[in-house]
Structures are given as C-alpha cells and as structure tokens.
Design a protein around this motif. Structure first.
Motif, PDB file in Angstrom:
ATOM      1  N   SER A 143       0.847  -1.196   0.000  1.00 13.38           N
ATOM      2  CA  SER A 143       0.000   0.000   0.000  1.00 13.38           C
ATOM      3  C   SER A 143       0.885   1.249   0.000  1.00 13.38           C
ATOM      4  N   LEU A 144       0.293   2.372  -0.315  1.00 13.38           N
ATOM      5  CA  LEU A 144       1.023   3.640  -0.281  1.00 13.38           C
ATOM      6  C   LEU A 144       1.564   3.910   1.127  1.00 13.38           C
ATOM      7  N   LYS A 145       0.782   3.546   2.121  1.00 18.27           N
ATOM      8  CA  LYS A 145       1.212   3.738   3.513  1.00 18.27           C
ATOM      9  C   LYS A 145       2.480   2.929   3.788  1.00 18.27           C
ATOM     10  N   ARG A 146       2.515   1.696   3.326  1.00 15.21           N
ATOM     11  CA  ARG A 146       3.708   0.855   3.539  1.00 15.21           C
ATOM     12  C   ARG A 146       4.889   1.356   2.722  1.00 15.21           C
ATOM     13  N   ILE A 147       4.633   1.828   1.508  1.00 14.57           N
ATOM     14  CA  ILE A 147       5.698   2.379   0.681  1.00 14.57           C
ATOM     15  C   ILE A 147       6.322   3.586   1.398  1.00 14.57           C
ATOM     16  N   ALA A 148       5.476   4.445   1.965  1.00  9.59           N
ATOM     17  CA  ALA A 148       5.966   5.617   2.689  1.00  9.59           C
ATOM     18  C   ALA A 148       6.797   5.198   3.901  1.00  9.59           C
ATOM     19  N   LYS A 149       6.348   4.164   4.622  1.00  8.85           N
ATOM     20  CA  LYS A 149       7.100   3.674   5.783  1.00  8.85           C
ATOM     21  C   LYS A 149       8.462   3.144   5.361  1.00  8.85           C
ATOM     22  N   LEU A 150       8.490   2.384   4.291  1.00  7.44           N
ATOM     23  CA  LEU A 150       9.761   1.828   3.812  1.00  7.44           C
ATOM     24  C   LEU A 150      10.711   2.956   3.401  1.00  7.44           C
ATOM     25  N   ALA A 151      10.201   3.964   2.711  1.00 11.09           N
ATOM     26  CA  ALA A 151      11.034   5.097   2.297  1.00 11.09           C
ATOM     27  C   ALA A 151      11.606   5.808   3.524  1.00 11.09           C
ATOM     28  N   ARG A 152      10.767   6.011   4.529  1.00  9.08           N
ATOM     29  CA  ARG A 152      11.212   6.701   5.745  1.00  9.08           C
ATOM     30  C   ARG A 152      12.324   5.913   6.432  1.00  9.08           C
ATOM     31  N   VAL A 153      12.114   4.627   6.596  1.00 12.46           N
ATOM     32  CA  VAL A 153      13.100   3.783   7.275  1.00 12.46           C
ATOM     33  C   VAL A 153      14.396   3.683   6.474  1.00 12.46           C
ATOM     34  N   LEU A 154      14.276   3.613   5.156  1.00 17.78           N
ATOM     35  CA  LEU A 154      15.466   3.515   4.300  1.00 17.78           C
ATOM     36  C   LEU A 154      16.111   4.881   4.041  1.00 17.78           C
ATOM     37  N   LYS A 155      15.475   5.935   4.563  1.00 23.44           N
ATOM     38  CA  LYS A 155      15.989   7.305   4.464  1.00 23.44           C
ATOM     39  C   LYS A 155      16.153   7.763   3.009  1.00 23.44           C
ATOM     40  N   VAL A 156      15.129   7.468   2.216  1.00 24.29           N
ATOM     41  CA  VAL A 156      15.093   7.919   0.829  1.00 24.29           C
ATOM     42  C   VAL A 156      13.703   8.486   0.545  1.00 24.29           C
ATOM     43  N   SER A 157      13.589   9.223  -0.547  1.00 20.85           N
ATOM     44  CA  SER A 157      12.279   9.729  -0.946  1.00 20.85           C
ATOM     45  C   SER A 157      11.475   8.574  -1.562  1.00 20.85           C
ATOM     46  N   ILE A 158      10.192   8.756  -1.592  1.00 21.60           N
ATOM     47  CA  ILE A 158       9.335   7.743  -2.213  1.00 21.60           C
ATOM     48  C   ILE A 158       9.725   7.575  -3.675  1.00 21.60           C
ATOM     49  N   SER A 159      10.007   8.685  -4.354  1.00 16.78           N
ATOM     50  CA  SER A 159      10.391   8.563  -5.769  1.00 16.78           C
ATOM     51  C   SER A 159      11.682   7.774  -5.933  1.00 16.78           C
TER      52      SER A 159
END
Length: 70
Positions: free
Chosen positions: A48-64
């Motif tokens: 989901s978009l929510k999980r994608i956002a969480k992964l980006a935050r944890v990996l310290k990268v932008s969603i793009s």
C-alpha cells in the motif's frame, strides 16, 4: 521482462542491503511483518502507499527514489 512489482521489490532489496539491514530488521523498523516484506522483495505483493511511505522513511530515501529503477 520484469514487472513493476519485481522491479520495486529488487529496489527495496538493493537499498536494504546498502544499509546493511536484514529483512527482519527492516520489517521491524517499518513495523511490517517479515514474511510480507519477503513477498514484496520477491515481487509477489503490491504494498500500500502507507507501507511504501514507511519503507522510504526507514530507508531514508524519498518515495520517488524507491521507484528509481536503474
């Protein structure tokens, strides 16, 4: 030809390994189930978009950046 899911999963795996994180640790930090992360990396699940956002935050990268398939 790889599907979008497969490309996305490979990108997550690539970024995770760059940070020396195990699947278990990334899943814990992103507060998602380890087995679900395994399926994402294998290209078998659409997060989901929510999980994608969480992964980006944890990996310290932008969603793009998660969708930057080289």
């Amino acid at each position: 030809m790889a599907t979008l899911r497969e490309k996305f999963g490979q990108r997550i795996k690539e970024l995770r390994k760059k940070q020396s994180l195990t699947q278990e640790k990334l899943a814990e930090l992103a507060k998602i189930d380890y087995s679900y992360l395994n399926l994402i990396e294998a290209g078998k699940r659409n997060p989901s978009l929510k999980r994608i956002a969480k992964l980006a935050r944890v990996l310290k990268v932008s969603i793009s950046e998660l969708f930057n398939f080289k």
